[in-house]
Structure formats: structure tokens, C-alpha cells
Scaffold this active site. Sequence first.
Site, PDB file in Angstrom:
ATOM      1  N   CYS A   1     -16.302   1.343   0.945  1.00 45.13           N
ATOM      2  CA  CYS A   1     -15.056   0.605   1.197  1.00 45.13           C
ATOM      3  C   CYS A   1     -14.611   0.743   2.648  1.00 45.13           C
ATOM      4  O   CYS A   1     -13.868  -0.105   3.145  1.00 45.13           O
ATOM      5  CB  CYS A   1     -13.965   1.095   0.251  1.00 45.13           C
ATOM      6  SG  CYS A   1     -13.710   2.877   0.320  1.00 45.13           S
TER       7      CYS A   1
ATOM      8  N   ARG B   1     -13.201  -8.913   2.200  1.00 49.16           N
ATOM      9  CA  ARG B   1     -11.789  -8.623   1.915  1.00 49.16           C
ATOM     10  C   ARG B   1     -10.935  -9.832   2.287  1.00 49.16           C
ATOM     11  O   ARG B   1     -10.046 -10.238   1.546  1.00 49.16           O
ATOM     12  CB  ARG B   1     -11.309  -7.390   2.713  1.00 49.16           C
ATOM     13  CG  ARG B   1     -11.955  -6.067   2.351  1.00 49.16           C
ATOM     14  CD  ARG B   1     -11.491  -5.568   0.996  1.00 49.16           C
ATOM     15  NE  ARG B   1     -10.045  -5.453   0.890  1.00 49.16           N
ATOM     16  CZ  ARG B   1      -9.323  -4.423   1.330  1.00 49.16           C
ATOM     17  NH1 ARG B   1      -9.900  -3.378   1.892  1.00 49.16           N
ATOM     18  NH2 ARG B   1      -8.004  -4.402   1.185  1.00 49.16           N
TER      19      ARG B   1
ATOM     20  N   HIS C   1      -7.368   0.427  -6.204  1.00 49.08           N
ATOM     21  CA  HIS C   1      -7.519  -0.412  -5.001  1.00 49.08           C
ATOM     22  C   HIS C   1      -8.206  -1.721  -5.429  1.00 49.08           C
ATOM     23  O   HIS C   1      -9.372  -1.965  -5.091  1.00 49.08           O
ATOM     24  CB  HIS C   1      -8.343   0.356  -3.956  1.00 49.08           C
ATOM     25  CG  HIS C   1      -8.280  -0.198  -2.567  1.00 49.08           C
ATOM     26  ND1 HIS C   1      -7.493  -1.291  -2.221  1.00 49.08           N
ATOM     27  CD2 HIS C   1      -8.917   0.177  -1.418  1.00 49.08           C
ATOM     28  CE1 HIS C   1      -7.651  -1.525  -0.917  1.00 49.08           C
ATOM     29  NE2 HIS C   1      -8.510  -0.670  -0.425  1.00 49.08           N
TER      30      HIS C   1
ATOM     31  N   GLN D   1      -9.993  -4.335  -2.892  1.00 55.02           N
ATOM     32  CA  GLN D   1     -11.263  -3.815  -2.377  1.00 55.02           C
ATOM     33  C   GLN D   1     -12.395  -4.101  -3.366  1.00 55.02           C
ATOM     34  O   GLN D   1     -13.457  -4.598  -2.989  1.00 55.02           O
ATOM     35  CB  GLN D   1     -11.135  -2.294  -2.166  1.00 55.02           C
ATOM     36  CG  GLN D   1     -12.425  -1.629  -1.727  1.00 55.02           C
ATOM     37  CD  GLN D   1     -12.821  -2.031  -0.328  1.00 55.02           C
ATOM     38  OE1 GLN D   1     -12.027  -1.952   0.590  1.00 55.02           O
ATOM     39  NE2 GLN D   1     -14.054  -2.486  -0.146  1.00 55.02           N
TER      40      GLN D   1
ATOM     41  N   ARG E   1       0.873  -1.179   0.000  1.00 53.89           N
ATOM     42  CA  ARG E   1       0.000   0.000   0.000  1.00 53.89           C
ATOM     43  C   ARG E   1       0.900   1.215   0.000  1.00 53.89           C
ATOM     44  O   ARG E   1       1.669   1.435   0.952  1.00 53.89           O
ATOM     45  CB  ARG E   1      -0.901   0.011   1.235  1.00 53.89           C
ATOM     46  CG  ARG E   1      -1.531   1.360   1.499  1.00 53.89           C
ATOM     47  CD  ARG E   1      -2.621   1.345   2.527  1.00 53.89           C
ATOM     48  NE  ARG E   1      -3.798   0.673   2.020  1.00 53.89           N
ATOM     49  CZ  ARG E   1      -5.012   0.750   2.580  1.00 53.89           C
ATOM     50  NH1 ARG E   1      -5.195   1.474   3.658  1.00 53.89           N
ATOM     51  NH2 ARG E   1      -6.025   0.096   2.057  1.00 53.89           N
TER      52      ARG E   1
ATOM     53  N   ASP F   1     -17.229   6.800  -0.994  1.00 52.38           N
ATOM     54  CA  ASP F   1     -15.886   6.710  -0.399  1.00 52.38           C
ATOM     55  C   ASP F   1     -15.604   8.073   0.227  1.00 52.38           C
ATOM     56  O   ASP F   1     -16.276   9.066  -0.088  1.00 52.38           O
ATOM     57  CB  ASP F   1     -14.879   6.387  -1.528  1.00 52.38           C
ATOM     58  CG  ASP F   1     -13.439   6.287  -1.059  1.00 52.38           C
ATOM     59  OD1 ASP F   1     -13.208   6.127   0.140  1.00 52.38           O
ATOM     60  OD2 ASP F   1     -12.530   6.372  -1.922  1.00 52.38           O
TER      61      ASP F   1
END
Length: 298
Positions: A258, A286, A129, A132, A102, A218
Site C-alpha cells: 500500500c 488510488r 482502509h 486502498q 482519515r 505493509d
Amino acid sequence: MKKDLLTLNDLTRDDLEKIFEFSTKLKQERGKVSYTPLSGKSIGLIFAKSSTRTRVSFEVGVNELGGTALYLDQGKMQVGRGETIADTANVLSRYLHGIVIRTFSQAGIEELARVASIPVINALTDDYHPCQIVADLLTIKEYSGKVDSSIRVAFYGDGKSNIANSLILAAKLTGIELVICSPESVGMNQNVAGNAPNVIWEKEPIKAAEGVDYFYTDVWVSMGFEEERAERMKIFQPYQVNSKLFEYAKKDAKFLHCLPAHRGEEVSADVMDSPRSIVFDEAENRLHVQKAIMSMLF
Ligand code: CP
Ligand code: NVA
């Protein structure tokens, strides 16, 4: 599957179906059947940004698959003091069996993956991402029974965020109808959308809500964009997902996020905490999805 998962462009529809199937099996068998394909393997988890879900789900996932997870703070690595990404990739390839990263720059992880002889999984960059969104698609499949052109998703907020970009690639991969609802000054990344007929940009929140199966939002201030906070609070204000929008959507429309969520900003508290909200199923997925992906890549 390809060696790395850097964006959803690395997956074929067939790969995605295999991940769904595998994740579902791992989900059902969790705690009952021992499956340890990572036994004897060490996986590096490099983080340059904060995380709750991603870090924990990857660490737990590696442990459950029988491997050893090493949490590496990117700020404490020599790459932060001038060592090149290529040298880092070469060195880590001699120790580890896989890298989950990340960080900020998508180009940086592409360079890392290009040089590394071991697989690299993108755990979020400024631009994408993918893990996700694979979990989100599995969640949609669980609730709707399918992920195809009959599903309409409307994303509200920062139409150029890593989540919006990844949803666009998901729409191109699966055929879902995607509406990106964001201010005119933001729009969406046209270079990601290309000329996909199933990806539409819409600035009018009510119009974007028509016939929607899944609302998705988000944070308005993504990690690394904190300096723009005041301006972002202003421009995204009309794009909050709240109960009014659900009046225009399909009767049993659901809410995805998310996470982390900011109640009163991108989502109203009543929607976030309503039965329509399936955000914790989404977060749980996830773990299952990443276990499937790691089993396949590492
Ligand atoms: N959704 C997500 O990636 O959460 P974290 O930032 O907590 O990992
Ligand atoms: N767009 C958000 C996603 C967090 C999971 C960010 O980058 O901060």
C-alpha cells in the site's frame, strides 16, 4: 450503492464491478475527456494522520471531477477541543457535499456517517482502509484479468492491521484465497474473518508462500503505534517479504504494498525495486478508483 463507504462491507460484488468499470473508463479518458459531476460541490478532506497518496489522490480527484476540495487538519478543528462528532457532522452537512476522513477510530467515523446527511468515505482508520484495497483489487484485475477464487494473495506482517482487516473483507467479497502470515502472538482478527473458508492464517512464512500470485505487505509500525516500534521490529522480522519467498510462489508472482514502504524492514530492497513490484501501478489506481467512488457517492 450505500450512502457511505466505511469498510468493504458497504460494497456488494456488483458495486465493486461497477467501480472497476468506471475507474477503468476514467483511467483511459484521463486528460482527454472532461467529466465534472462534482461541479459546484465542495468536499471536505479531514486528516488526523499523515498522508501522501491519499491526500494527493483525493485532492486531485476532486479537482478533476470539477469540485472543490477543502483540506481540514482534524487537530485544528473544534472536535479536538471537545465539540462532539455529532455536532461536527450536523454542521459540515450544511456546508459540504461529501466528507473524506482519515482518523484513528472506526467507531468515530461510523458516528460521523450516521449523523451526517452527506456521504462519508473512510480514507483510513486504525481498523480499515477500504479505498486502498479497492485500488489493489483493480490492480490485480489489470494483471490477472480477474478477481476470484483462482487468485491467491499472501499478506505478511501485522495480521491485525487496517490493511490486513480490509484484505480479509476483500476476500469475503470476491472469493480470492487469502493467507495472513503473521506471528502466533499476533494472528489475525478472527472476528473480521468469521468462518470464511478462503481466509487462512499461517505462521510459517515459507508455507504461506506456496502457490501465491500476489505477495502483499505493509509497514510493521502503523500510524498511531509508534510506541511499540522496538517490539514490532523484533516480532515481525521473520515476516519480511524477500526474494527467497518468491521461490515457493507461482512463477510470475507479483508484489503489492500500500506504501509507504520501508526497505529492509517489511520488504527487501531487491523485491521492492524489482520488475515483480507493481506498487506504483497500485498507487496510481488510488486516483482512478476514488474518482469513480466519489462520482458514485457524491
Ligand atoms: N497508502 C496510503 O494510504 O498512503 P498515504 O498514507 O501516503 O496516504
Ligand atoms: N497500516 C498503515 C497503512 C498506511 C497506508 C498505517 O495505518 O499506518
